[in-house]
Design a protein around this motif. Structure first.
Motif, PDB file in Angstrom:
ATOM      1  N   ASP A 121      53.135  53.091  36.248  1.00 53.58           N
ATOM      2  CA  ASP A 121      52.676  54.480  36.140  1.00 53.58           C
ATOM      3  C   ASP A 121      53.839  55.462  36.195  1.00 53.58           C
ATOM      4  O   ASP A 121      54.605  55.484  37.155  1.00 53.58           O
ATOM      5  N   TYR A 172      51.491  59.033  33.205  1.00 56.48           N
ATOM      6  CA  TYR A 172      50.619  59.157  34.373  1.00 56.48           C
ATOM      7  C   TYR A 172      50.561  60.614  34.786  1.00 56.48           C
ATOM      8  O   TYR A 172      51.591  61.215  35.092  1.00 56.48           O
ATOM      9  N   TRP A 185      45.457  59.986  39.119  1.00 55.89           N
ATOM     10  CA  TRP A 185      44.670  58.766  39.240  1.00 55.89           C
ATOM     11  C   TRP A 185      43.336  58.965  38.539  1.00 55.89           C
ATOM     12  O   TRP A 185      42.665  59.967  38.739  1.00 55.89           O
ATOM     13  N   ALA A 195      41.023  52.263  38.571  1.00 54.31           N
ATOM     14  CA  ALA A 195      41.846  51.056  38.685  1.00 54.31           C
ATOM     15  C   ALA A 195      42.132  50.427  37.325  1.00 54.31           C
ATOM     16  O   ALA A 195      43.200  49.872  37.100  1.00 54.31           O
ATOM     17  N   CYS A 229      44.747  52.897  32.121  1.00 56.64           N
ATOM     18  CA  CYS A 229      46.189  52.907  31.886  1.00 56.64           C
ATOM     19  C   CYS A 229      46.530  54.041  30.932  1.00 56.64           C
ATOM     20  O   CYS A 229      45.824  54.256  29.944  1.00 56.64           O
ATOM     21  N   THR A 235      54.252  47.215  40.402  1.00 63.39           N
ATOM     22  CA  THR A 235      53.340  48.312  40.688  1.00 63.39           C
ATOM     23  C   THR A 235      52.554  48.098  41.974  1.00 63.39           C
ATOM     24  O   THR A 235      52.117  46.979  42.253  1.00 63.39           O
ATOM     25  N   ARG A 283      49.693  49.149  42.347  1.00 65.68           N
ATOM     26  CA  ARG A 283      48.289  49.004  41.953  1.00 65.68           C
ATOM     27  C   ARG A 283      47.707  47.644  42.303  1.00 65.68           C
ATOM     28  O   ARG A 283      46.512  47.513  42.504  1.00 65.68           O
ATOM     29  N   ASP A 305      39.788  46.185  43.093  1.00 60.32           N
ATOM     30  CA  ASP A 305      40.601  47.173  42.387  1.00 60.32           C
ATOM     31  C   ASP A 305      41.931  46.578  41.919  1.00 60.32           C
ATOM     32  O   ASP A 305      42.393  46.850  40.804  1.00 60.32           O
ATOM     33  N   SER A 352      43.081  46.361  38.059  1.00 57.91           N
ATOM     34  CA  SER A 352      44.359  46.924  37.621  1.00 57.91           C
ATOM     35  C   SER A 352      45.223  45.880  36.942  1.00 57.91           C
ATOM     36  O   SER A 352      45.797  46.133  35.877  1.00 57.91           O
TER      37      SER A 352
END
Length: 92
Positions: free
Chosen positions: A12, A18, A21, A24, A27, A52, A54, A66, A70
């Motif tokens: 991100d 990015y 948010w 999840a 992209c 990441t 994530r 999540d 992701s």
């Protein structure tokens, strides 16, 4: 680069745009200069991984779900924009 070395690329804001948010499995659009840099490294035989937060989790069912959403989304993004699946990690 050594046989066990790799380059970690943040997802991100570095590889994908990015702003905030969303979810999840969301992209952002690719950052063209970084996508081309990753492709060049791969063409040179360099091992590249997506690095990441994530995919980090605390073991709770929601965070595990999540993290997997992701990971799947990032792998698919890589296939689409880089042309191949890349490993996704949050650990060195």
């Amino acid at each position: 680069m050594s046989a066990h070395g790799w380059i970690g690329v943040d997802f991100d804001g570095t590889l994908a745009k990015y702003d905030k948010w969303v979810a999840a499995d969301h992209c952002g659009e690719p950052v063209p200069a970084m996508v081309e840099r990753v492709k060049a490294w791969l063409a040179q035989g360099v091992s590249v991984k997506i690095f990441t937060a994530r995919v980090s989790h605390d073991g709770s069912p929601k965070r595990l779900q999540d993290a997997e959403l992701s990971r799947t989304a990032i792998v698919e993004w890589c296939k689409l924009h880089i042309g191949q699946e890349l490993p996704v990690t949050n650990a060195k």
